[in-house]
Design a protein around this motif. Sequence first.
Motif, PDB file in Angstrom:
ATOM      1  N   LYS A 186      55.138  37.701  35.300  1.00 53.52           N
ATOM      2  CA  LYS A 186      53.999  37.157  36.052  1.00 53.52           C
ATOM      3  C   LYS A 186      52.672  37.788  35.668  1.00 53.52           C
ATOM      4  N   ASP A 187      52.652  39.119  35.474  1.00 60.34           N
ATOM      5  CA  ASP A 187      51.388  39.790  35.158  1.00 60.34           C
ATOM      6  C   ASP A 187      50.830  39.319  33.818  1.00 60.34           C
ATOM      7  N   LEU A 188      51.704  39.070  32.859  1.00 52.12           N
ATOM      8  CA  LEU A 188      51.251  38.594  31.549  1.00 52.12           C
ATOM      9  C   LEU A 188      50.756  37.151  31.619  1.00 52.12           C
ATOM     10  N   VAL A 189      51.457  36.315  32.337  1.00 48.86           N
ATOM     11  CA  VAL A 189      51.064  34.914  32.491  1.00 48.86           C
ATOM     12  C   VAL A 189      49.685  34.840  33.157  1.00 48.86           C
ATOM     13  N   GLU A 190      49.453  35.682  34.160  1.00 49.12           N
ATOM     14  CA  GLU A 190      48.172  35.706  34.865  1.00 49.12           C
ATOM     15  C   GLU A 190      47.036  36.132  33.927  1.00 49.12           C
ATOM     16  N   GLU A 191      47.248  37.173  33.132  1.00 42.32           N
ATOM     17  CA  GLU A 191      46.213  37.616  32.195  1.00 42.32           C
ATOM     18  C   GLU A 191      45.970  36.572  31.109  1.00 42.32           C
ATOM     19  N   GLN A 192      47.032  35.940  30.637  1.00 43.85           N
ATOM     20  CA  GLN A 192      46.873  34.887  29.626  1.00 43.85           C
ATOM     21  C   GLN A 192      46.081  33.714  30.191  1.00 43.85           C
ATOM     22  N   ARG A 193      46.302  33.380  31.458  1.00 44.29           N
ATOM     23  CA  ARG A 193      45.548  32.297  32.102  1.00 44.29           C
ATOM     24  C   ARG A 193      44.054  32.646  32.102  1.00 44.29           C
ATOM     25  N   LYS A 194      43.733  33.900  32.436  1.00 49.04           N
ATOM     26  CA  LYS A 194      42.327  34.334  32.453  1.00 49.04           C
ATOM     27  C   LYS A 194      41.708  34.215  31.061  1.00 49.04           C
ATOM     28  N   VAL A 195      42.444  34.633  30.043  1.00 49.89           N
ATOM     29  CA  VAL A 195      41.948  34.551  28.661  1.00 49.89           C
ATOM     30  C   VAL A 195      41.743  33.088  28.266  1.00 49.89           C
ATOM     31  N   GLN A 196      42.712  32.248  28.594  1.00 51.29           N
ATOM     32  CA  GLN A 196      42.656  30.833  28.234  1.00 51.29           C
ATOM     33  C   GLN A 196      41.454  30.141  28.859  1.00 51.29           C
ATOM     34  N   GLU A 197      41.132  30.501  30.098  1.00 47.78           N
ATOM     35  CA  GLU A 197      40.032  29.858  30.815  1.00 47.78           C
ATOM     36  C   GLU A 197      38.659  30.366  30.371  1.00 47.78           C
ATOM     37  N   ALA A 198      38.618  31.522  29.723  1.00 52.97           N
ATOM     38  CA  ALA A 198      37.342  32.155  29.383  1.00 52.97           C
ATOM     39  C   ALA A 198      36.686  31.519  28.153  1.00 52.97           C
ATOM     40  N   ASP A 199      35.350  31.383  28.251  1.00 53.42           N
ATOM     41  CA  ASP A 199      34.560  30.986  27.084  1.00 53.42           C
ATOM     42  C   ASP A 199      34.150  32.219  26.293  1.00 53.42           C
ATOM     43  N   LEU A 200      34.078  33.347  26.993  1.00 53.20           N
ATOM     44  CA  LEU A 200      33.643  34.610  26.397  1.00 53.20           C
ATOM     45  C   LEU A 200      34.536  35.726  26.921  1.00 53.20           C
ATOM     46  N   LEU A 201      34.981  36.581  26.021  1.00 53.69           N
ATOM     47  CA  LEU A 201      35.851  37.706  26.367  1.00 53.69           C
ATOM     48  C   LEU A 201      35.133  38.993  25.986  1.00 53.69           C
ATOM     49  N   ILE A 202      34.974  39.899  26.951  1.00 57.23           N
ATOM     50  CA  ILE A 202      34.306  41.185  26.713  1.00 57.23           C
ATOM     51  C   ILE A 202      35.292  42.304  27.020  1.00 57.23           C
ATOM     52  N   PHE A 203      35.399  43.262  26.115  1.00 57.67           N
ATOM     53  CA  PHE A 203      36.207  44.457  26.355  1.00 57.67           C
ATOM     54  C   PHE A 203      35.258  45.612  26.618  1.00 57.67           C
ATOM     55  N   GLN A 204      35.373  46.247  27.781  1.00 58.58           N
ATOM     56  CA  GLN A 204      34.520  47.386  28.141  1.00 58.58           C
ATOM     57  C   GLN A 204      35.411  48.612  28.290  1.00 58.58           C
ATOM     58  N   PHE A 205      35.188  49.612  27.422  1.00 57.08           N
ATOM     59  CA  PHE A 205      36.047  50.797  27.434  1.00 57.08           C
ATOM     60  C   PHE A 205      35.361  51.966  26.732  1.00 57.08           C
ATOM     61  N   PRO A 206      35.776  53.185  27.065  1.00 61.61           N
ATOM     62  CA  PRO A 206      35.294  54.356  26.334  1.00 61.61           C
ATOM     63  C   PRO A 206      36.125  54.554  25.060  1.00 61.61           C
ATOM     64  N   LEU A 207      35.558  55.245  24.089  1.00 59.03           N
ATOM     65  CA  LEU A 207      36.333  55.586  22.889  1.00 59.03           C
ATOM     66  C   LEU A 207      37.141  56.846  23.164  1.00 59.03           C
ATOM     67  N   PHE A 208      38.444  56.747  22.976  1.00 59.79           N
ATOM     68  CA  PHE A 208      39.340  57.901  23.095  1.00 59.79           C
ATOM     69  C   PHE A 208      39.906  58.154  21.692  1.00 59.79           C
ATOM     70  N   TRP A 209      39.574  59.264  21.080  1.00 62.38           N
ATOM     71  CA  TRP A 209      40.081  59.580  19.748  1.00 62.38           C
ATOM     72  C   TRP A 209      39.867  58.417  18.781  1.00 62.38           C
ATOM     73  N   PHE A 210      38.644  57.902  18.734  1.00 60.40           N
ATOM     74  CA  PHE A 210      38.235  56.834  17.814  1.00 60.40           C
ATOM     75  C   PHE A 210      38.934  55.504  18.098  1.00 60.40           C
ATOM     76  N   SER A 211      39.449  55.333  19.300  1.00 64.32           N
ATOM     77  CA  SER A 211      40.171  54.109  19.631  1.00 64.32           C
ATOM     78  C   SER A 211      40.007  53.786  21.112  1.00 64.32           C
ATOM     79  N   MET A 212      40.655  52.724  21.532  1.00 64.49           N
ATOM     80  CA  MET A 212      40.613  52.320  22.934  1.00 64.49           C
ATOM     81  C   MET A 212      41.627  53.117  23.748  1.00 64.49           C
ATOM     82  N   PRO A 213      41.433  53.219  25.069  1.00 63.27           N
ATOM     83  CA  PRO A 213      42.427  53.873  25.918  1.00 63.27           C
ATOM     84  C   PRO A 213      43.778  53.152  25.826  1.00 63.27           C
TER      85      PRO A 213
END
Length: 138
Positions: free
Chosen positions: A82-109
């Motif tokens: 269910k959690d994956l289906v819900e996130e995929q629905r959000k991605v599918q509906e979006a016109d724009l996707l933004i990832f907001q995160f700090p850099l941890f060891w030159f990468s994402m958390p």
Amino acid sequence: PGKKVLIVYAHQEPKSFNGSLLKIAVEELTKQGCSVTVSDLYAMQFEPRATRNDIVGHLHNSEEFNYGVETWEAYKRGGLSKDLVEEQRKVQEADLLIFQFPLFWFSMPAILKGWMDRVLVQGFAYDLSKSYDGGLLQ
């Protein structure tokens, strides 16, 4: 109507620099007429580990577990958790996707890397035969 924006946010502290950037993005995009959805991964206690729990029902190959194959097959038959289906629905509906995160060891958390590993599965986010102009998430 304005664009639909999904912000996938990966920081533990709302008062942090990343939290402030998120707040400003939501305010500014809303002012511009966008509808904004935020997946706050820490607040959601999002599970970052890719496991058999991501597949509901039978496995494609119960003899040897291969996450990529199993999630692809599960996606095709509507058998992701269910959690994956819900996130995929959000991605599918979006016109724009933004990832907001700090850099941890030159990468994402890890929690965000887990979101990508678990949500952006083959068949949903990509197909090896469909890429670039013909990709699934245009």
